[in-house]
Structure formats: structure tokens, C-alpha cells
Design a protein around this motif. Structure first.
Motif, PDB file in Angstrom:
ATOM      1  N   GLY A 178       0.973  31.762 -26.712  1.00  0.00           N
ATOM      2  CA  GLY A 178       1.645  30.876 -26.403  1.00  0.00           C
ATOM      3  C   GLY A 178       1.135  29.569 -25.899  1.00  0.00           C
ATOM      4  O   GLY A 178       0.292  29.858 -24.795  1.00  0.00           O
ATOM      5  N   HIS A 179       0.972  28.351 -26.274  1.00  0.00           N
ATOM      6  CA  HIS A 179       0.243  27.366 -25.901  1.00  0.00           C
ATOM      7  C   HIS A 179       0.981  26.008 -25.531  1.00  0.00           C
ATOM      8  O   HIS A 179       1.511  25.481 -26.794  1.00  0.00           O
ATOM      9  CB  HIS A 179      -1.049  26.995 -26.846  1.00  0.00           C
ATOM     10  N   ALA A 180       1.540  25.697 -24.483  1.00  0.00           N
ATOM     11  CA  ALA A 180       2.088  24.498 -24.288  1.00  0.00           C
ATOM     12  C   ALA A 180       1.204  23.232 -24.104  1.00  0.00           C
ATOM     13  O   ALA A 180       0.228  23.104 -23.701  1.00  0.00           O
ATOM     14  CB  ALA A 180       3.099  24.631 -22.902  1.00  0.00           C
ATOM     15  N   SER A 181       1.488  22.106 -24.904  1.00  0.00           N
ATOM     16  CA  SER A 181       0.793  20.912 -24.764  1.00  0.00           C
ATOM     17  C   SER A 181       1.170  20.264 -23.577  1.00  0.00           C
ATOM     18  O   SER A 181       0.489  19.103 -23.270  1.00  0.00           O
ATOM     19  CB  SER A 181       1.289  20.169 -26.171  1.00  0.00           C
ATOM     20  N   ARG A 182       2.310  20.588 -22.843  1.00  0.00           N
ATOM     21  CA  ARG A 182       2.453  19.902 -21.656  1.00  0.00           C
ATOM     22  C   ARG A 182       3.418  20.625 -20.662  1.00  0.00           C
ATOM     23  O   ARG A 182       3.937  21.559 -21.236  1.00  0.00           O
ATOM     24  CB  ARG A 182       3.331  18.543 -21.785  1.00  0.00           C
ATOM     25  N   MET A 183       3.300  20.475 -19.338  1.00  0.00           N
ATOM     26  CA  MET A 183       3.882  21.511 -18.493  1.00  0.00           C
ATOM     27  C   MET A 183       4.973  20.605 -17.622  1.00  0.00           C
ATOM     28  O   MET A 183       5.651  21.271 -16.832  1.00  0.00           O
ATOM     29  CB  MET A 183       3.031  22.227 -17.530  1.00  0.00           C
ATOM     30  N   ARG A 184       5.435  19.466 -17.668  1.00  0.00           N
ATOM     31  CA  ARG A 184       6.032  18.783 -16.869  1.00  0.00           C
ATOM     32  C   ARG A 184       6.905  17.550 -17.838  1.00  0.00           C
ATOM     33  O   ARG A 184       6.062  16.870 -18.746  1.00  0.00           O
ATOM     34  CB  ARG A 184       5.274  17.859 -15.904  1.00  0.00           C
ATOM     35  N   ARG A 185       8.133  17.364 -17.638  1.00  0.00           N
ATOM     36  CA  ARG A 185       8.811  16.310 -18.254  1.00  0.00           C
ATOM     37  C   ARG A 185       9.800  15.769 -17.044  1.00  0.00           C
ATOM     38  O   ARG A 185      10.479  16.490 -16.495  1.00  0.00           O
ATOM     39  CB  ARG A 185       9.852  16.580 -19.163  1.00  0.00           C
ATOM     40  N   GLY A 186       9.102  14.727 -16.494  1.00  0.00           N
ATOM     41  CA  GLY A 186      10.022  14.112 -15.073  1.00  0.00           C
ATOM     42  C   GLY A 186       9.779  15.214 -13.867  1.00  0.00           C
ATOM     43  O   GLY A 186       8.765  15.728 -13.647  1.00  0.00           O
ATOM     44  N   ARG A 187      10.956  15.560 -13.619  1.00  0.00           N
ATOM     45  CA  ARG A 187      11.327  16.452 -12.519  1.00  0.00           C
ATOM     46  C   ARG A 187      11.593  17.958 -13.069  1.00  0.00           C
ATOM     47  O   ARG A 187      11.996  18.933 -12.283  1.00  0.00           O
ATOM     48  CB  ARG A 187      12.267  16.122 -11.555  1.00  0.00           C
ATOM     49  N   THR A 188      11.172  18.318 -14.426  1.00  0.00           N
ATOM     50  CA  THR A 188      11.382  19.442 -14.735  1.00  0.00           C
ATOM     51  C   THR A 188       9.896  20.190 -15.203  1.00  0.00           C
ATOM     52  O   THR A 188       8.943  19.546 -15.950  1.00  0.00           O
ATOM     53  CB  THR A 188      12.003  19.544 -16.143  1.00  0.00           C
ATOM     54  N   LEU A 189       9.656  21.210 -14.647  1.00  0.00           N
ATOM     55  CA  LEU A 189       8.168  21.858 -14.859  1.00  0.00           C
ATOM     56  C   LEU A 189       8.380  23.150 -15.620  1.00  0.00           C
ATOM     57  O   LEU A 189       9.317  23.871 -15.441  1.00  0.00           O
ATOM     58  CB  LEU A 189       7.366  22.102 -13.434  1.00  0.00           C
ATOM     59  N   LEU A 190       7.209  23.599 -16.274  1.00  0.00           N
ATOM     60  CA  LEU A 190       7.214  24.973 -16.870  1.00  0.00           C
ATOM     61  C   LEU A 190       6.028  25.660 -15.950  1.00  0.00           C
ATOM     62  O   LEU A 190       5.196  24.967 -15.568  1.00  0.00           O
ATOM     63  CB  LEU A 190       6.560  24.806 -18.419  1.00  0.00           C
ATOM     64  N   THR A 191       6.110  26.853 -15.987  1.00  0.00           N
ATOM     65  CA  THR A 191       5.401  28.062 -15.237  1.00  0.00           C
ATOM     66  C   THR A 191       5.360  29.090 -15.628  1.00  0.00           C
ATOM     67  O   THR A 191       6.194  29.651 -16.317  1.00  0.00           O
ATOM     68  CB  THR A 191       5.613  27.854 -13.560  1.00  0.00           C
ATOM     69  N   GLY A 192       4.058  29.768 -15.184  1.00  0.00           N
ATOM     70  CA  GLY A 192       3.818  31.341 -15.781  1.00  0.00           C
ATOM     71  C   GLY A 192       4.189  31.328 -17.273  1.00  0.00           C
ATOM     72  O   GLY A 192       3.454  30.495 -17.919  1.00  0.00           O
ATOM     73  N   ASP A 193       4.429  32.419 -17.698  1.00  0.00           N
ATOM     74  CA  ASP A 193       4.484  32.546 -19.323  1.00  0.00           C
ATOM     75  C   ASP A 193       5.578  31.725 -19.943  1.00  0.00           C
ATOM     76  O   ASP A 193       5.358  31.634 -21.311  1.00  0.00           O
ATOM     77  CB  ASP A 193       4.858  33.976 -19.365  1.00  0.00           C
ATOM     78  N   ALA A 194       6.415  30.866 -19.298  1.00  0.00           N
ATOM     79  CA  ALA A 194       6.875  30.068 -20.152  1.00  0.00           C
ATOM     80  C   ALA A 194       6.161  28.674 -20.664  1.00  0.00           C
ATOM     81  O   ALA A 194       6.430  28.116 -21.596  1.00  0.00           O
ATOM     82  CB  ALA A 194       8.148  29.325 -19.042  1.00  0.00           C
ATOM     83  N   ALA A 195       4.939  28.597 -19.821  1.00  0.00           N
ATOM     84  CA  ALA A 195       4.150  27.643 -20.183  1.00  0.00           C
ATOM     85  C   ALA A 195       2.908  28.155 -21.263  1.00  0.00           C
ATOM     86  O   ALA A 195       2.988  27.425 -22.442  1.00  0.00           O
ATOM     87  CB  ALA A 195       3.687  26.979 -19.113  1.00  0.00           C
ATOM     88  N   PHE A 196       2.334  29.049 -20.837  1.00  0.00           N
ATOM     89  CA  PHE A 196       1.047  29.495 -21.727  1.00  0.00           C
ATOM     90  C   PHE A 196       1.397  31.371 -21.512  1.00  0.00           C
ATOM     91  O   PHE A 196       1.533  31.938 -20.587  1.00  0.00           O
ATOM     92  CB  PHE A 196      -0.006  29.405 -20.931  1.00  0.00           C
TER      93      PHE A 196
END
Length: 398
Positions: free
Chosen positions: A298-316
């Protein structure tokens, strides 16, 4: 003690997901004096008989600094790597590492977080961003927060809000796993693996094993657990068969302990008898409740939208050969803690955090793919069609 300062413009934080990724973030941000709330859809504390994890530097540092836990007291040392040939003979190389269990990390983090901050059995149904915050929806209830962190793992239900392209793909092979109480192993077999991180690389397969803490984090020889992982290629139909339980219920991308169908268990034992060195075969035979998980990329192209972040396995989602899933989650939390302390503007801090963690996540992702290809286990070019993750993948690392 950490020197902390108040974070302007961020007072409340909502964390979606209460496994390791969410707990690392919650503990670190609570240390900044922020009002942190965690919502976890599963009810009750999970048992700690899940898979083992190689203790990496960021996890060890986090446990020591943020949780006041000596990582050496809840991990098992190894002194050598042991490599088996097909004939059962082995050779060793000196390499000191420490091995820990998912449960030992989880307990250390959860115990550090005030109970009123953690709400289990509560499913976040939606997230609604607004210019300086996010509304967190739990059914009809709405909780506004200044910062929302999506930490609901590889099967994230909310990833698409930040990274619509980040859904993981099946990599074409599975990890069979097993955990055995050391007391249940014959003494001579236990001795073969004592102080060893053991490997067998076969034809498009790999088996590895090591001791991890036992009940209540016990690291005393005789009270530990043996953790093993066996990577085996499986096409889409094979994955469906492996993750369909003994009652005929399909679990998608993982199969929890105690549910393996008799036919699949028989196939696993037959494969062990015909393809594994004798000491490793015996580990499989001594395992009462093997479980399995699909290996994902799993490969996210971004980890942030405004004040919402992705972390851990939700991102990569990185392959477990990297032994970096928990390490990556801890590093995400440490980096966010540091950025919010050091960068006066919250938005600038989040931007700097995202740039740093995207680069690290992409590097780990590529490293994991290369390791899988080197073992002959598959890469993106061998992927079956995209399969969305319907549920949590099994916990743990290599």
C-alpha cells in the motif's frame, strides 16, 4: 522527562483506530498537553497471542521516553542469525537483536493512556473536514476536533478522504503464522532455536522464527513463546481458500487463530513435511492454532488533507520482510510530536511532517517490494486484480 510546549491552534485531537499506530500518536500528543480521544471499533482488549515483532530503534525509544518502560525488560534478546539448509543443517552469524510481541507494545502504550481517552467498541462512521478542524461522526453523534488522525490500519475505511489512490493490493503470497508456548516444545527443539533468529530460504518461500515474550511479558526461558512466519505463494483462489474458515465464512485478507479449516491445516502440514527442514517442520506440527494473512502493498501519495492525517498502515502498507510496520508507526508519531513542538505554524508543521514521512514511507515500501522479489515471492507485476481490504489484516511483523 521530555520538555514540552503548548501547541497553538490545536487543542483537541481525534484518533480513528486504537491499535499500535493510533496509540503511538495518542500517547505522544497527550504528552504535548493536547486533549486526545481515541475511537476503536473493536470491543475489549485483544489477547496478546498475536505475532512477534523485531524491536526496532524508534519503538524502543518511544517505549522508554514516552511510556517509562525499559524495552529490554519486555523483549527477548538474540545473539545470532541461524540459517538452515534443506537437510536441516545450519550455520550461524553473529547479530544481536531484540524481539518483542505485539501484545507487549500494545499493553505498554495502552497503560500509558488515560482510560477516559480511549473508547473501544466505537466505530467512526465518517469524517467531515472544515477549514480549521474535522467533525468526527459516530453514528448520529458528532465530535469536532482540531486535528484528526486516521490510524485504522491497512484495511482503513477512511484512507480515501486523504489518499484515494492508497488502497493496498495483494502481493501474490501469504504469511502463515504460529505462536507456541515454549513449555509445549520438546527441550531439544527449544535448544535448537535458543538465542537465535532462524531462517530458511527455499524455492520461492521463506520461513523464519524466534522467541518472543510469553504471558504478562515474561522473558524467562521456559515461559516465552516461539513465533514463526512462513511465506508461501498463493494465487487469488488460493488466498480465498486459506482465509475461509472451518465454518465456511470468508475472512478476506486474514484468518485469525483457531479458525483454520481442516483441509487448509492438512495442506499446511503436508507442505511442511515435504518442503521444510526437520526442525522447522516440527514447529509447524506443534502449533495448535496457526493463522494467516495476505501480504499487501500500500502506497499513499499523500498523508495530509488540511487537518486530517494518515499514519501507520493506513498510509503505507509495507511487507513484513522489512520488520518496519511498528517502527514506521512509532516514527510517524515521534515526527509529529517534534514538528508540532518546533514549527510555530500548525499548518507548516503538518506540511513538514508529511514531507518527511512520505519520503520514509516510500523508501520502506520499495525496500519491501525488492525483498519480496529477491525471495521469488512476487512483486507488483505479478499482482492479481486489485482486492480491497474488507477487514483487519493479522497483527505483527516478521
Amino acid at each position: 522527562m521530555l520538555a514540552v510546549t503548548a501547541v497553538s491552534d490545536v487543542r483537541t485531537v481525534g484518533v480513528v483506530g486504537g491499535s499500535l499506530g493510533g496509540l503511538f500518536q495518542a500517547v505522544a500528543l497527550a504528552e504535548l498537553g493536547l486533549d486526545v480521544t481515541v475511537w476503536e471499533r473493536s470491543a475489549g482488549r485483544p489477547d496478546d497471542r498475536g505475532a512477534g515483532i523485531v524491536l526496532q530503534p524508534s519503538v524502543a525509544w518511544f517505549l522508554s521516553v514516552f511510556c517509562g518502560v525499559d524495552p529490554d525488560r519486555i523483549s527477548v534478546p538474540v545473539t545470532h542469525r541461524q540459517f538452515f539448509g534443506r537437510d536441516g543443517r545450519s550455520h550461524h552469524t553473529l547479530m544481536r537483536q531484540r524481539m518483542i510481541s505485539w501484545g507487549a507494545i500494545y499493553t505498554s502504550l495502552r497503560d500509558r493512556l488515560d482510560s477516559e481517552r480511549y473508547h473501544d467498541g466505537r466505530r467512526v462512521t465518517a469524517l467531515t473536514p472544515w477549514p480549521d478542524g474535522v467533525d468526527v461522526h459516530l453514528g448520529e453523534a458528532v465530535h469536532p476536533v482540531d486535528l484528526a488522525i486516521i490510524a485504522d490500519g491497512s484495511a482503513s475505511r477512511h484512507r480515501g478522504l486523504v489518499a484515494p489512490d492508497g488502497a493496498p493490493r495483494y502481493a501474490g503470497y501469504v504469511a502463515y503464522r504460529g505462536v507456541i508456548d515454549e513449555a509445549e516444545l520438546p527441550e531439544e527443539l527449544s535448544e535448537v532455536f535458543r538465542d537465535r533468529f532462524s531462517f530458511y530460504d527455499g524455492d520461492r518461500t521463506q520461513f523464519l522464527c524466534y522467541f518472543i515474550p510469553g504471558d504478562f511479558g515474561s522473558t524467562t526461558p521456559g515461559s516465552r513463546r516461539m513465533n514463526w512466519v512462513w511465506y508461501v505463494r498463493a494465487d487469488a483462489a488460493g488466498l480465498d481458500r486459506i482465509t475461509t474458515d472451518r465454518d465456511g465464512t470468508a475472512h478476506g485478507l486474514s484468518l485469525p487463530p483457531g479458525l483454520m479449516a481442516a483441509r487448509v491445516r492438512g495442506e499446511l502440514l503436508d507442505r511442511a513435511r515435504t518442503s521444510l527442514p526437520e526442525p522447522l517442520r516440527r514447529l509447524v506440527e506443534h502449533t495448535r492454532e496457526p493463522f494467516a494473512q495476505a501480504i499487501l502493498d500500500g502506497h499513499a501519495s499523500r498523508m495530509r488533507r488540511g487537518r486530517t492525517l494518515l499514519t501507520g498502515d493506513a498510509a503505507f502498507v509495507v511487507r513484513p520482510h522489512t520488520a518496519a510496520s511498528a517502527e514506521k508507526a512509532a516514527a510517524d508519531a515521534i515526527a509529529l510530536f517534534t514538528a508540532l513542538q518546533q514549527v510555530p505554524s500548525v499548518d507548516a508543521a503538518l506540511q513538514a511532517w508529511e514531507k518527511d514521512r512520505l519520503a520514509e514511507g516510500a523508501a520502506l515500501y520499495q525496500h519491501g517490494v525488492r525483498l519480496g522479489q529477491r525471495l521469488g515471492l512476487g512483486g507488483p507485476e505479478a499482482d492479481p486484480p486489485h482486492r480491497p481490504a474488507p477487514g483487519n489484516a493479522a497483527r505483527g511483523g516478521s
